[in-house]
Design a protein around this motif. Structure first.
Motif, PDB file in Angstrom:
ATOM      1  N   THR A  72       0.844  -1.188   0.000  1.00 46.37           N
ATOM      2  CA  THR A  72       0.000   0.000   0.000  1.00 46.37           C
ATOM      3  C   THR A  72       0.880   1.239   0.000  1.00 46.37           C
ATOM      4  OG1 THR A  72      -1.708  -1.168   1.256  1.00 46.37           O
ATOM      5  CG2 THR A  72      -1.802   1.242   1.261  1.00 46.37           C
ATOM      6  N   MET A  73       0.591   2.165  -0.933  1.00 45.99           N
ATOM      7  CA  MET A  73       1.266   3.462  -0.992  1.00 45.99           C
ATOM      8  C   MET A  73       0.310   4.497  -0.415  1.00 45.99           C
ATOM      9  SD  MET A  73       3.900   5.345  -1.903  1.00 45.99           S
ATOM     10  CE  MET A  73       4.866   4.544  -3.187  1.00 45.99           C
ATOM     11  N   LEU A  74       0.814   5.293   0.519  1.00 47.70           N
ATOM     12  CA  LEU A  74       0.025   6.364   1.117  1.00 47.70           C
ATOM     13  C   LEU A  74       0.846   7.652   1.125  1.00 47.70           C
ATOM     14  CD1 LEU A  74      -1.303   4.365   4.195  1.00 47.70           C
ATOM     15  CD2 LEU A  74      -2.607   4.982   2.149  1.00 47.70           C
ATOM     16  N   PHE A  75       0.165   8.780   0.952  1.00 49.52           N
ATOM     17  CA  PHE A  75       0.823  10.078   0.992  1.00 49.52           C
ATOM     18  C   PHE A  75       0.467  10.788   2.289  1.00 49.52           C
ATOM     19  CE2 PHE A  75       0.751  10.534  -3.927  1.00 49.52           C
ATOM     20  CZ  PHE A  75       1.823   9.680  -4.030  1.00 49.52           C
ATOM     21  N   GLY A  76       1.443  11.525   2.827  1.00 52.26           N
ATOM     22  CA  GLY A  76       1.211  12.401   3.961  1.00 52.26           C
ATOM     23  C   GLY A  76       0.968  13.797   3.416  1.00 52.26           C
ATOM     24  N   VAL A  77      -0.164  14.381   3.790  1.00 50.02           N
ATOM     25  CA  VAL A  77      -0.582  15.667   3.235  1.00 50.02           C
ATOM     26  C   VAL A  77      -0.848  16.637   4.375  1.00 50.02           C
ATOM     27  CG1 VAL A  77      -2.283  16.808   1.757  1.00 50.02           C
ATOM     28  CG2 VAL A  77      -1.634  14.438   1.294  1.00 50.02           C
ATOM     29  N   VAL A  78      -0.333  17.856   4.223  1.00 52.49           N
ATOM     30  CA  VAL A  78      -0.611  18.939   5.158  1.00 52.49           C
ATOM     31  C   VAL A  78      -1.273  20.040   4.345  1.00 52.49           C
ATOM     32  CG1 VAL A  78       0.382  20.683   6.682  1.00 52.49           C
ATOM     33  CG2 VAL A  78       1.305  18.352   6.680  1.00 52.49           C
ATOM     34  N   GLY A  79      -2.505  20.357   4.701  1.00 55.53           N
ATOM     35  CA  GLY A  79      -3.266  21.298   3.880  1.00 55.53           C
ATOM     36  C   GLY A  79      -3.472  20.677   2.516  1.00 55.53           C
ATOM     37  N   ASP A  80      -2.961  21.340   1.493  1.00 55.69           N
ATOM     38  CA  ASP A  80      -3.055  20.804   0.131  1.00 55.69           C
ATOM     39  C   ASP A  80      -1.707  20.311  -0.379  1.00 55.69           C
ATOM     40  OD1 ASP A  80      -5.767  21.398  -0.088  1.00 55.69           O
ATOM     41  OD2 ASP A  80      -5.372  23.437  -0.788  1.00 55.69           O
ATOM     42  N   GLU A  81      -0.706  20.236   0.503  1.00 59.14           N
ATOM     43  CA  GLU A  81       0.646  19.901   0.060  1.00 59.14           C
ATOM     44  C   GLU A  81       1.063  18.498   0.509  1.00 59.14           C
ATOM     45  OE1 GLU A  81       5.078  21.882  -0.145  1.00 59.14           O
ATOM     46  OE2 GLU A  81       3.605  22.731   1.224  1.00 59.14           O
ATOM     47  N   ILE A  82       1.576  17.735  -0.452  1.00 54.16           N
ATOM     48  CA  ILE A  82       2.128  16.418  -0.131  1.00 54.16           C
ATOM     49  C   ILE A  82       3.498  16.639   0.496  1.00 54.16           C
ATOM     50  CG2 ILE A  82       2.998  14.251  -1.100  1.00 54.16           C
ATOM     51  CD1 ILE A  82       0.837  14.582  -3.290  1.00 54.16           C
ATOM     52  N   VAL A  83       3.667  16.175   1.733  1.00 49.28           N
ATOM     53  CA  VAL A  83       4.932  16.386   2.447  1.00 49.28           C
ATOM     54  C   VAL A  83       5.765  15.119   2.531  1.00 49.28           C
ATOM     55  CG1 VAL A  83       3.959  18.303   3.771  1.00 49.28           C
ATOM     56  CG2 VAL A  83       3.978  15.996   4.761  1.00 49.28           C
ATOM     57  N   GLY A  84       5.144  13.954   2.308  1.00 52.74           N
ATOM     58  CA  GLY A  84       5.887  12.705   2.394  1.00 52.74           C
ATOM     59  C   GLY A  84       5.039  11.539   1.942  1.00 52.74           C
ATOM     60  N   ARG A  85       5.623  10.359   2.072  1.00 50.27           N
ATOM     61  CA  ARG A  85       4.897   9.147   1.700  1.00 50.27           C
ATOM     62  C   ARG A  85       5.376   7.983   2.550  1.00 50.27           C
ATOM     63  NH1 ARG A  85       8.301   4.797   0.276  1.00 50.27           N
ATOM     64  NH2 ARG A  85       9.498   5.201  -1.572  1.00 50.27           N
ATOM     65  N   VAL A  86       4.520   6.962   2.620  1.00 44.51           N
ATOM     66  CA  VAL A  86       4.880   5.710   3.266  1.00 44.51           C
ATOM     67  C   VAL A  86       4.431   4.584   2.339  1.00 44.51           C
ATOM     68  CG1 VAL A  86       2.761   5.629   4.686  1.00 44.51           C
ATOM     69  CG2 VAL A  86       4.785   4.339   5.391  1.00 44.51           C
ATOM     70  N   HIS A  87       5.324   3.628   2.113  1.00 42.70           N
ATOM     71  CA  HIS A  87       5.029   2.462   1.281  1.00 42.70           C
ATOM     72  C   HIS A  87       5.107   1.246   2.192  1.00 42.70           C
ATOM     73  CE1 HIS A  87       5.969  -0.559  -2.001  1.00 42.70           C
ATOM     74  NE2 HIS A  87       4.813  -0.033  -2.356  1.00 42.70           N
ATOM     75  N   VAL A  88       4.000   0.517   2.282  1.00 39.82           N
ATOM     76  CA  VAL A  88       3.866  -0.567   3.244  1.00 39.82           C
ATOM     77  C   VAL A  88       3.745  -1.892   2.504  1.00 39.82           C
ATOM     78  CG1 VAL A  88       2.509  -1.436   5.179  1.00 39.82           C
ATOM     79  CG2 VAL A  88       2.665   1.033   4.781  1.00 39.82           C
ATOM     80  N   ARG A  89       4.732  -2.767   2.707  1.00 37.37           N
ATOM     81  CA  ARG A  89       4.698  -4.109   2.119  1.00 37.37           C
ATOM     82  C   ARG A  89       4.039  -5.052   3.120  1.00 37.37           C
ATOM     83  NH1 ARG A  89       8.982  -0.507   0.707  1.00 37.37           N
ATOM     84  NH2 ARG A  89      10.299  -1.461   2.253  1.00 37.37           N
ATOM     85  N   HIS A  90       2.990  -5.735   2.678  1.00 37.79           N
ATOM     86  CA  HIS A  90       2.193  -6.577   3.579  1.00 37.79           C
ATOM     87  C   HIS A  90       2.877  -7.903   3.904  1.00 37.79           C
ATOM     88  CE1 HIS A  90      -1.652  -4.437   1.891  1.00 37.79           C
ATOM     89  NE2 HIS A  90      -0.671  -3.598   2.170  1.00 37.79           N
ATOM     90  N   ALA A  91       3.913  -8.237   3.173  1.00 41.76           N
ATOM     91  CA  ALA A  91       4.670  -9.479   3.379  1.00 41.76           C
ATOM     92  C   ALA A  91       6.112  -9.203   2.957  1.00 41.76           C
ATOM     93  CB  ALA A  91       4.071 -10.614   2.555  1.00 41.76           C
ATOM     94  N   LEU A  92       6.983 -10.170   3.213  1.00 38.90           N
ATOM     95  CA  LEU A  92       8.396  -9.993   2.879  1.00 38.90           C
ATOM     96  C   LEU A  92       8.858 -11.057   1.890  1.00 38.90           C
ATOM     97  CD1 LEU A  92       9.870  -9.271   6.429  1.00 38.90           C
ATOM     98  CD2 LEU A  92       9.309  -7.619   4.635  1.00 38.90           C
ATOM     99  N   THR A  93       9.587 -10.617   0.885  1.00 38.87           N
ATOM    100  CA  THR A  93      10.323 -11.520   0.000  1.00 38.87           C
ATOM    101  C   THR A  93      11.682 -11.754   0.664  1.00 38.87           C
ATOM    102  OG1 THR A  93      11.366  -9.694  -1.181  1.00 38.87           O
ATOM    103  CG2 THR A  93       9.241 -10.485  -2.055  1.00 38.87           C
TER     104      THR A  93
END
Length: 188
Positions: A72-93
């Motif tokens: 899952t890719m998610l963005f961190g937003v403050v107001g209308d500005e994207i300030v960061g992101r987090v990419h979450v892998r549900h399992a591990l290779t």
């Protein structure tokens, strides 16, 4: 320099990428390229529309490319500005187990030292708890002390530092996730 508290900053909203995000994401990608960080993990020549469709398939675990896991890719937003992101892998290779971990996050340079990385990692941990991952691996470059502190603030316990051929050694942290109240109450 005083570290700002989370209450000194506008609230961070963590959400899925949207069609209207493309311009800001391109700017973030360019800003973070100097750090060797790929903000959106978009394929060469992949249109924004195709990217959005692919990350939705990744989230659902549908039509995954070989060696890929649901993510899952998610963005961190403050107001209308994207300030960061987090990419979450549900399992591990095997590779993710050695080097990449369950969670990758990044904050745009102008928004660092405001607690947003801590909040993004926490959002990733909450998502992993929801999908039933009891123990999370988070890694960072050995010389990235800010990221190490972020991981430790979120309960990370350093397991070891591992060499990576041709790259900076990686710190490997484990975070145990207590079961959520809803999971604990579910019949089973």
């Amino acid at each position: 320099m005083r570290r700002e508290s989370l209450t000194d900053n506008p609230p961070l909203v963590v959400r899925a990428p949207r069609a209207e995000d493309e311009t800001q994401v391109l700017a973030a990608e360019e800003e973070l390229a100097a750090d060797g960080f790929h903000f959106v993990l978009r394929g060469a020549g992949e249109s924004w529309t195709d990217y959005l469709a692919r990350i939705e398939r990744d989230r659902m675990g549908v039509d995954l490319a070989p060696g890929r896991v649901p993510a899952t890719m998610l963005f961190g937003v403050v107001g209308d500005e994207i300030v960061g992101r987090v990419h979450v892998r549900h399992a591990l290779t095997p590779y993710l187990l050695e080097v990449g971990g369950h969670v990758g996050y990044g904050v745009r340079p102008a928004h660092r030292r405001r607690g947003y990385a801590t909040q993004l990692l926490r959002a990733g941990l909450n998502l992993l708890r929801e999908v039933g991952v009891p123990r999370v691996l988070v890694t960072c470059d050995d010389d990235n002390l800010a990221s190490a502190a972020t991981i430790e603030r979120n309960g990370g316990v350093l397991e070891k530092v591992v060499p990576v051929e041709g790259e900076t050694p990686k710190r490997r942290y484990w975070i145990d996730l207590p079961r959520s109240e809803t999971a604990a109450q579910a019949p089973g």
